[in-house]
Design a protein around this motif. Structure first.
Motif, short mmCIF file in Angstrom:
data_model
loop_
_atom_site.label_atom_id
_atom_site.label_comp_id
_atom_site.label_asym_id
_atom_site.label_seq_id
_atom_site.Cartn_x
_atom_site.Cartn_y
_atom_site.Cartn_z
N VAL A 90 23.10 -5.68 -23.13
CA VAL A 90 22.67 -4.77 -24.29
C VAL A 90 23.61 -3.58 -24.22
CG1 VAL A 90 20.41 -5.83 -24.69
CG2 VAL A 90 20.71 -3.68 -23.24
N GLU A 91 23.70 -2.73 -25.35
CA GLU A 91 24.27 -1.43 -25.34
C GLU A 91 23.18 -0.73 -24.63
OE1 GLU A 91 25.16 0.48 -28.78
OE2 GLU A 91 26.67 -0.84 -29.57
N HIS A 92 23.80 0.33 -23.81
CA HIS A 92 23.19 1.03 -22.69
C HIS A 92 22.16 1.76 -23.46
CE1 HIS A 92 21.84 3.44 -19.51
NE2 HIS A 92 22.37 2.78 -18.68
N PRO A 93 20.85 2.03 -23.23
CA PRO A 93 20.02 2.93 -23.71
C PRO A 93 20.51 4.47 -24.10
CG PRO A 93 18.71 1.56 -22.39
CD PRO A 93 19.97 1.44 -21.96
N VAL A 94 21.44 4.98 -23.08
CA VAL A 94 22.03 6.33 -23.55
C VAL A 94 22.96 6.45 -24.55
CG1 VAL A 94 21.69 6.99 -20.91
CG2 VAL A 94 23.71 6.10 -21.52
N ILE A 95 23.25 5.13 -25.05
CA ILE A 95 24.36 4.81 -26.01
C ILE A 95 23.39 4.71 -27.27
CG2 ILE A 95 26.03 3.74 -27.33
CD1 ILE A 95 27.07 5.08 -24.81
N THR A 96 22.21 3.99 -27.22
CA THR A 96 21.53 3.82 -28.58
C THR A 96 20.60 5.09 -28.63
OG1 THR A 96 19.95 2.58 -27.23
CG2 THR A 96 21.52 1.40 -28.25
N ALA A 97 20.28 5.95 -27.63
CA ALA A 97 19.27 6.95 -28.04
C ALA A 97 19.56 7.93 -28.92
CB ALA A 97 19.04 7.62 -26.63
N VAL A 124 22.61 12.75 -24.25
CA VAL A 124 21.29 11.84 -24.26
C VAL A 124 20.32 12.49 -24.92
CG1 VAL A 124 19.88 10.23 -22.95
CG2 VAL A 124 22.09 10.63 -22.11
N ASP A 125 20.18 12.14 -26.24
CA ASP A 125 18.95 12.91 -27.04
C ASP A 125 18.17 11.79 -27.64
OD1 ASP A 125 17.82 14.84 -28.23
OD2 ASP A 125 19.28 15.27 -29.65
N ASP A 126 16.85 12.28 -27.91
CA ASP A 126 15.78 11.45 -28.53
C ASP A 126 15.53 10.24 -27.61
OD1 ASP A 126 15.70 13.11 -30.68
OD2 ASP A 126 17.36 12.42 -31.47
N TYR A 127 15.71 10.09 -26.41
CA TYR A 127 15.75 9.21 -25.51
C TYR A 127 14.31 8.41 -25.50
CZ TYR A 127 16.27 6.03 -21.56
OH TYR A 127 16.43 4.95 -20.47
N ALA A 128 13.45 9.35 -25.40
CA ALA A 128 11.89 8.77 -25.41
C ALA A 128 11.39 8.17 -26.78
CB ALA A 128 11.03 9.75 -24.91
N ASP A 129 12.01 8.20 -27.74
CA ASP A 129 11.81 7.93 -29.12
C ASP A 129 12.36 6.54 -29.31
OD1 ASP A 129 10.21 10.16 -29.58
OD2 ASP A 129 11.90 11.14 -30.36
N GLU A 130 11.71 5.72 -29.29
CA GLU A 130 12.27 4.16 -29.27
C GLU A 130 12.15 3.67 -30.79
OE1 GLU A 130 11.51 2.10 -25.06
OE2 GLU A 130 10.08 1.69 -26.58
N GLY A 131 12.89 2.79 -30.93
CA GLY A 131 12.90 2.18 -32.65
C GLY A 131 14.19 2.16 -33.09
N ASP A 191 28.65 1.02 -43.29
CA ASP A 191 27.55 1.94 -42.99
C ASP A 191 26.27 1.09 -42.62
OD1 ASP A 191 29.30 4.04 -43.50
OD2 ASP A 191 28.79 4.10 -45.62
N HIS A 192 25.26 1.84 -42.24
CA HIS A 192 23.52 1.32 -42.10
C HIS A 192 23.87 -0.06 -41.27
CE1 HIS A 192 23.47 4.18 -45.37
NE2 HIS A 192 23.99 3.33 -46.32
N VAL A 193 24.46 0.20 -40.09
CA VAL A 193 24.25 -0.94 -39.05
C VAL A 193 23.14 -0.25 -38.39
CG1 VAL A 193 24.97 -2.00 -37.01
CG2 VAL A 193 26.69 -1.29 -38.99
N VAL A 194 21.93 -1.35 -38.24
CA VAL A 194 20.66 -0.92 -37.73
C VAL A 194 20.69 -1.53 -36.14
CG1 VAL A 194 18.35 -1.12 -37.62
CG2 VAL A 194 19.35 -0.80 -39.92
N LYS A 195 20.49 -0.68 -35.12
CA LYS A 195 20.34 -1.49 -33.90
C LYS A 195 19.05 -0.61 -33.31
CE LYS A 195 25.41 -1.46 -32.94
NZ LYS A 195 26.60 -0.87 -31.84
N TYR A 196 18.45 -1.40 -32.19
CA TYR A 196 17.11 -0.90 -31.85
C TYR A 196 17.21 -0.23 -30.39
CZ TYR A 196 15.30 -3.10 -35.91
OH TYR A 196 15.19 -3.42 -37.14
N HIS A 197 16.77 1.25 -30.50
CA HIS A 197 16.73 1.64 -29.01
C HIS A 197 15.54 1.56 -28.33
CE1 HIS A 197 17.18 4.76 -26.02
NE2 HIS A 197 15.96 5.52 -26.39
N ARG A 198 15.47 1.17 -26.96
CA ARG A 198 14.80 1.02 -25.97
C ARG A 198 14.96 1.44 -24.81
NH1 ARG A 198 14.23 -3.86 -29.20
NH2 ARG A 198 16.10 -4.75 -28.05
#
Length: 240
Positions: free
Chosen positions: A141-148, A157-164, A173-180
């Motif tokens: 998957v895309e690394h969480p430090v990228i999706t965060a 690395v910002d908003d790391y704890a806020d999943e979603g 525009d408006h490509v949706v990915k999910y951060h975990r």
């Protein structure tokens, strides 16, 4: 995923990225994925499901090495570019609704697709249901430090704890990915009866950066997370 990869503008940009060799697949993801599978990425007569198979490159590598593969993708446009092989069955289906027979698979793989899946816990539960005891789940998957970061241009690395969900502009525009977070990804696997065999964060070597300078940014933070997990304590109550 259907609307995204069937969008002509997105698809044109994605295919040009792959054609140009400026993506991460050939340099980082494919070698790392092959290393987590059996030597050389072999299939060894395994029964395999490839989740989010795209144009079928991973499925073809596995089938060519002896695996029997069901390759699943939501996008008709992506599946239209796959290569026919007697040991691959292609299936157009959204992963959110995918249902496969219990204990029917030895290996489930996924290459850079599961960050588009909203209900990761539900998917992992179904994967555990499909696998035989001792079966493996290997995915990138895309690394969480990228999706965060909520701003994709932010190297911090910002908003790391806020999943979603995260909205990105990537060809369209408006490509949706999910951060975990990495932690919650691992805990989800452990909670569904898996043990972790490997967790890897491939980054380019200095030699790769010297020959391909566009890779330099990926030495600042890992772009990809790969996990290999084995089902050791399966739940047999059925999928959620």
């Amino acid at each position: 995923m259907t609307a995204l990869y069937d969008d002509p503008d997105f698809l044109s940009g994605y295919r040009e990225l792959r054609r140009s060799g400026r993506g991460l697949n050939e340099d980082l993801e494919i070698p790392a994925m092959n290393a987590l599978l059996s030597p050389g990425g072999r299939g060894d007569e395994l029964r395999v499901a490839d989740l989010g198979c795209g144009e079928g490159e991973l499925a073809l590598r596995l089938a060519s090495a002896g695996a029997s593969v069901v390759a699943i993708d939501a996008s008709a446009a992506m599946l239209s570019r796959t290569t026919e092989h007697p040991q691959i069955r292609y299936l157009q289906e959204d992963l959110a609704r995918l249902d496969l027979p219990a204990s029917s698979l030895d290996l489930v793989v996924s290459s850079l697709a599961l960050h588009y899946v909203e209900d990761f816990i539900g998917l992992v539960s179904r994967v555990a249901h499909w696998l035989v005891p001792g079966g493996r789940f290997v995915f990138s998957v895309e690394h969480p430090v990228i999706t965060a970061p909520r701003d994709a241009a932010d190297l911090l690395v910002d908003d790391y704890a806020d999943e979603g969900p995260r909205q990105r502009t990537w060809f369209v525009d408006h490509v949706v990915k999910y951060h975990r977070t990495t932690g919650s990804t691992v805990e989800t696997l452990l909670g569904q009866g898996f043990t972790i065999e490997a967790l890897r964060e491939p980054q380019p070597t200095r030699a790769q950066v010297a020959s391909k300078p566009h890779l330099a940014i990926h030495r600042r933070r890992p772009p990809i997370l790969l996990i290999a997990a084995r089902l050791v304590s399966p739940r047999r109550t059925g999928p959620p």
